[in-house]
Design an enzyme around this catalytic site. Structure first.
Site, PDB file in Angstrom:
ATOM      1  N   ASP A 186     -45.290  33.216  -8.717  1.00 37.29           N
ATOM      2  CA  ASP A 186     -44.716  33.072 -10.046  1.00 37.29           C
ATOM      3  C   ASP A 186     -43.215  32.842  -9.896  1.00 37.29           C
ATOM      4  O   ASP A 186     -42.523  33.644  -9.278  1.00 37.29           O
ATOM      5  CB  ASP A 186     -44.979  34.366 -10.827  1.00 37.29           C
ATOM      6  N   GLY A 203     -36.125  30.220   7.795  1.00 35.14           N
ATOM      7  CA  GLY A 203     -37.236  29.265   7.790  1.00 35.14           C
ATOM      8  C   GLY A 203     -36.733  27.839   7.694  1.00 35.14           C
ATOM      9  O   GLY A 203     -35.527  27.584   7.748  1.00 35.14           O
ATOM     10  N   ALA A 261     -32.029  31.075   3.172  1.00 29.83           N
ATOM     11  CA  ALA A 261     -33.244  31.825   3.502  1.00 29.83           C
ATOM     12  C   ALA A 261     -33.756  31.433   4.878  1.00 29.83           C
ATOM     13  O   ALA A 261     -33.659  30.266   5.273  1.00 29.83           O
ATOM     14  CB  ALA A 261     -34.309  31.569   2.441  1.00 29.83           C
ATOM     15  N   GLY A 288     -35.525  23.324   2.883  1.00 25.56           N
ATOM     16  CA  GLY A 288     -36.260  22.447   1.988  1.00 25.56           C
ATOM     17  C   GLY A 288     -35.567  21.095   1.852  1.00 25.56           C
ATOM     18  O   GLY A 288     -34.354  20.997   2.035  1.00 25.56           O
ATOM     19  N   LYS A 338     -33.945  29.756  -5.791  1.00 29.97           N
ATOM     20  CA  LYS A 338     -34.210  28.354  -5.452  1.00 29.97           C
ATOM     21  C   LYS A 338     -33.501  27.442  -6.435  1.00 29.97           C
ATOM     22  O   LYS A 338     -33.706  27.534  -7.648  1.00 29.97           O
ATOM     23  CB  LYS A 338     -35.713  28.071  -5.498  1.00 29.97           C
TER      24      LYS A 338
HETATM   25  N1  LIG Z   1     -40.818  32.678  -1.918  1.00 26.09           N
HETATM   26  C1  LIG Z   1     -40.251  32.426  -0.734  1.00 26.09           C
HETATM   27  N2  LIG Z   1     -40.093  33.425   0.195  1.00 26.09           N
HETATM   28  C2  LIG Z   1     -39.512  33.178   1.386  1.00 26.09           C
HETATM   29  N3  LIG Z   1     -39.048  31.978   1.759  1.00 26.09           N
HETATM   30  C3  LIG Z   1     -39.172  30.941   0.898  1.00 26.09           C
HETATM   31  C4  LIG Z   1     -39.775  31.104  -0.376  1.00 26.09           C
HETATM   32  N4  LIG Z   1     -39.746  29.910  -1.009  1.00 26.09           N
HETATM   33  C5  LIG Z   1     -39.159  29.057  -0.161  1.00 26.09           C
HETATM   34  N5  LIG Z   1     -38.803  29.644   0.994  1.00 26.09           N
HETATM   35  C6  LIG Z   1     -38.124  29.012   2.167  1.00 26.09           C
HETATM   36  O1  LIG Z   1     -37.377  27.894   1.700  1.00 26.09           O
HETATM   37  C7  LIG Z   1     -37.882  26.667   2.250  1.00 26.09           C
HETATM   38  C8  LIG Z   1     -37.817  25.576   1.225  1.00 26.09           C
HETATM   39  O2  LIG Z   1     -38.526  25.952   0.059  1.00 26.09           O
HETATM   40  P1  LIG Z   1     -39.651  25.014  -0.586  1.00 26.09           P
HETATM   41  O3  LIG Z   1     -40.115  25.683  -1.834  1.00 26.09           O
HETATM   42  O4  LIG Z   1     -40.690  24.697   0.421  1.00 26.09           O
HETATM   43  O5  LIG Z   1     -38.817  23.736  -1.001  1.00 26.09           O
HETATM   44  P2  LIG Z   1     -38.925  22.194  -0.552  1.00 26.09           P
HETATM   45  O6  LIG Z   1     -39.764  21.570  -1.599  1.00 26.09           O
HETATM   46  O7  LIG Z   1     -37.539  21.719  -0.614  1.00 26.09           O
HETATM   47  O8  LIG Z   1     -39.534  22.123   0.804  1.00 26.09           O
HETATM   48  C9  LIG Z   1     -39.285  27.016   2.733  1.00 26.09           C
HETATM   49  O9  LIG Z   1     -39.671  26.186   3.807  1.00 26.09           O
HETATM   50  C10 LIG Z   1     -39.136  28.465   3.156  1.00 26.09           C
HETATM   51  O10 LIG Z   1     -38.627  28.573   4.455  1.00 26.09           O
HETATM   52 MG   LIG Z   2     -41.197  22.943   1.564  1.00 17.67          MG
END
Ligand SMILES: Nc1ncnc2c1ncn2[C@@H]1O[C@H](COP(=O)(O)OP(=O)(O)O)[C@@H](O)[C@H]1O
Ligand SMILES: [Mg+2]
Length: 573
Positions: free
Chosen positions: A372, A318, A316, A321, A337
């Site tokens: 959600d 960004g 994705a 994680g 995820k």
């Molecule tokens: N619902 C979502 N829509 C778009 N991008 C997402 C979404 N959830 C996560 N991401 C992308 O994935 C990355 C990691 O997800 P995140 O839930 O923050 O996990 P972590 O706890 O590993 O940081 C985020 O920084 C973002 O860039």
């Molecule tokens: Mg994060």
């Protein structure tokens, strides 16, 4: 076993599953009736508790049913022939129901548990939609009522409100009717409104009850939601929504599920689709409290989407994680995820703890600010639909959850969520006005979460997403906690010059310590946006604010979080 025994066992098994399904529907209806009583009694804590408790019903019944079937079928529990017969006996029993699609999903839940099905197995599961989704006109006839405006809009609204009068009555029925009619005429055109069509049952959630339907005007229909509150022991109309976006936000995937009579779920869904055509069907089922069937519909939509497109799952966009490995199909509106095998320093959490945090969010009031996440097990995809770099990442980082073979990718455990634009990316491309609005809404999101007892933990911009309505939503749950789990502290004054110069804290910091004074520098916002934040939200940077929120929680105060803009509330004199 004899053929006749088989036959008998299949019929018995089907009856057991049907019984469990009926218990589920009965419990569901009991909760729906209770929602009305909670609303009338202003028992908001009770309403929150019901929201959480209702989510347990399905799994509890499914678990008991599996045990029961083990006892009945004994060594035939995993006999596919027996299950084929059971499936057909079950279909005979539920086929004529108005909620047969829910019944089929329930059956699938049972077989998936017994066989630990990977992908889908058409011998064991109902794989096509059960009931044919009713045609919208027919659906409206089934679940909605018409109120003609022949004698004026006010008269129609009055009859609509009367029809839904609760035992506690309205505070000002004729005044409300006049105000609602005024808004409808103003927004839909004076003298052009022919009628109002409204779903027969009220939608309850948290402190609100909603009448949902549409306004029929000469040139077009308008979606309609009328929000009712009970602030004084009597009901009053708080807001009128006539815009698809506004109604859609009320039904958002960032809120708890409604309590609504759903004897004909397919018809209600079909009706709601006509006023919110952009909302995925699965999400509508979920919003009605049928989240298991919502998953079924989501998954079918995904498979169908995959069959008709050819883009690839990829990492994705960004920031990556540290805990979650997140990927998506560019052409599909969801992210996937997966919990990584190992978490990079300084994360000390465990897989179980991460799942616990997601579970907390699942059951908690999501306040319009937490996405959600739906949990799936054993999904199978075509390997060719995965990009090479994603495959490498999955194999290196999530081998305990993902199995890649020559032709398939199997995900043992995955969360799906609506795809949003991560706030860090959003700000890079936003206009000045959009960026300012986002930063202000970021502060509002923190406030809404605090008011519902949640501290998100990791406040970085990359952990918030922006929806198509421009709303800020949090999605990174591994450090999320309830307010009582946090110790909000002031930064102690430096004891001497050395303390002052130190780049590290000179005081002891416990794992649950939170220093609100540090939030802003930590975010790394450009200076101008920092100023925008400070102008409206400076108090969020003081421990006093958070102590006050903790106090509210201890006092059992349930916040008023309205899922519509202030401007949609109707003026009162
Ligand atoms: N619902 C979502 N829509 C778009 N991008 C997402 C979404 N959830 C996560 N991401 C992308 O994935 C990355 C990691 O997800 P995140 O839930 O923050 O996990 P972590 O706890 O590993 O940081 C985020 O920084 C973002 O860039
Ligand atoms: Mg994060």
């Amino acid at each position: 076993m004899h053929a006749t025994d088989d036959h008998h066992a299949a019929r018995r098994g089907a009856a057991i599953i049907e019984d469990a399904f009926l218990s589920y529907i009965k419990e569901f209806q009991r909760f729906t009736l209770q929602a009305r009583l909670r609303f009338e009694a202003r028992d908001w804590l009770g309403a929150l508790q019901d929201s959480a408790d209702r989510l347990d019903v399905y799994n509890t019944l499914a678990r008991h049913t599996v045990e029961h079937l083990h006892d009945l079928l004994d060594e035939h529990t995993r006999d596919k022939d027996a299950w084929r017969a059971m499936k057909s006996a079950y279909l005979d029993r539920v086929n004529d129901r108005t909620d047969s699609e829910l019944a089929e999903t329930f059956f699938n839940s049972i077989t998936r548990r017994i066989f630990v099905t990977v992908g889908v197995d058409s011998d064991l599961e109902f794989i096509a939609a059960g009931a044919v989704p009713p045609d919208p006109l027919e659906a409206a006839g089934d679940v909605a009522e018409d109120f003609s405006c022949a004698a004026g809009v006010r008269d129609a609204v009055l009859r609509l409100l009367r029809r839904h009068e609760m035992s506690i009555g309205y505070a000002d029925l004729s005044g409300d009717a006049a105000r609602v009619a005024e808004v409808i005429e103003r927004d839909c055109g004076r003298g052009t409104v022919d009628g109002i069509q409204a779903v027969r049952s009220l939608f309850f959630r948290n402190k609100g009850a909603y009448l949902v339907g549409r306004v029929r005007a000469r040139t077009r229909d308008y979606p309609l939601a009328i929000a009712l509150l009970n602030q004084t022991g009597r009901v009053s109309v708080d807001a009128v929504l006539l815009d698809e976006d506004d109604v859609s936000v009320v039904f958002s995937f960032t809120r708890s599920y409604f309590f609504v009579d759903a004897t004909r779920p397919a018809a209600i869904v079909s009706f709601l689709r006509t006023i919110m055509p952009r909302k995925p069907v699965g999400e509508i089922y979920t919003a009605l409290g049928h989240n298991k069937h919502g998953k079924t519909v989501f998954y079918r939509a995904l498979l169908q989407h995959i069959a008709t497109t050819d883009d690839q799952f990829d990492i994705a966009p960004g920031a990556r994680g540290m805990v979650m490995l997140v990927f998506a199909l560019p052409s599909f509106d969801a992210v996937f995820k997966i919990i990584r095998d190992r978490f990079a320093y300084p994360k000390t959490t465990t897989r179980e703890d991460v799942m616990g945090r997601y579970q907390l969010v699942f059951k908690h009031d999501r306040a319009g600010r937490l996405v959600d996440a739906q949990e799936f097990e054993h999904l199978r995809f075509d390997r060719r639909r995965f990009s090479e770099r994603l495959l490498r990442e999955l194999e290196a980082e999530a081998s305990s959850t993902v199995t890649v073979t020559d032709d398939s990718v199997v995900l043992k455990h995955v969360y799906t969520e609506r795809k949003m634009t991560p706030l860090d990316l959003y700000l890079q491309n936003a206009s000045g006005a959009e960026a300012r609005a986002a930063v202000l809404d970021y502060g509002e999101a923190l406030r809404d979460l605090a008011a519902t007892n949640i501290f998100p933990g990791d406040l970085l911009l990359k952990n918030f997403g922006v929806t198509r309505h421009g709303r800020l939503i949090f999605y990174d749950y591994d450090e999320l906690c309830t307010l009582d789990e946090c110790n909000f502290r002031k930064i102690p004054p430096p004891r001497n010059e050395e303390d002052e110069m130190s780049s590290e804290p000179w005081y002891y910091v416990a794992p649950n310590d939170v220093f609100p004074e540090e939030f802003l520098p930590f975010l790394g916002l450009p200076d101008t946006l920092g100023q925008v934040f400070l102008a409206s939200h400076a108090e969020l940077l003081t421990p006093e604010f958070w102590w006050r929120m903790q106090e509210q929680q201890r006092a059992g105060i349930v916040a008023d979080l309205l899922p519509y803009p202030q401007a949609r509330r109707i003026a009162r004199d």
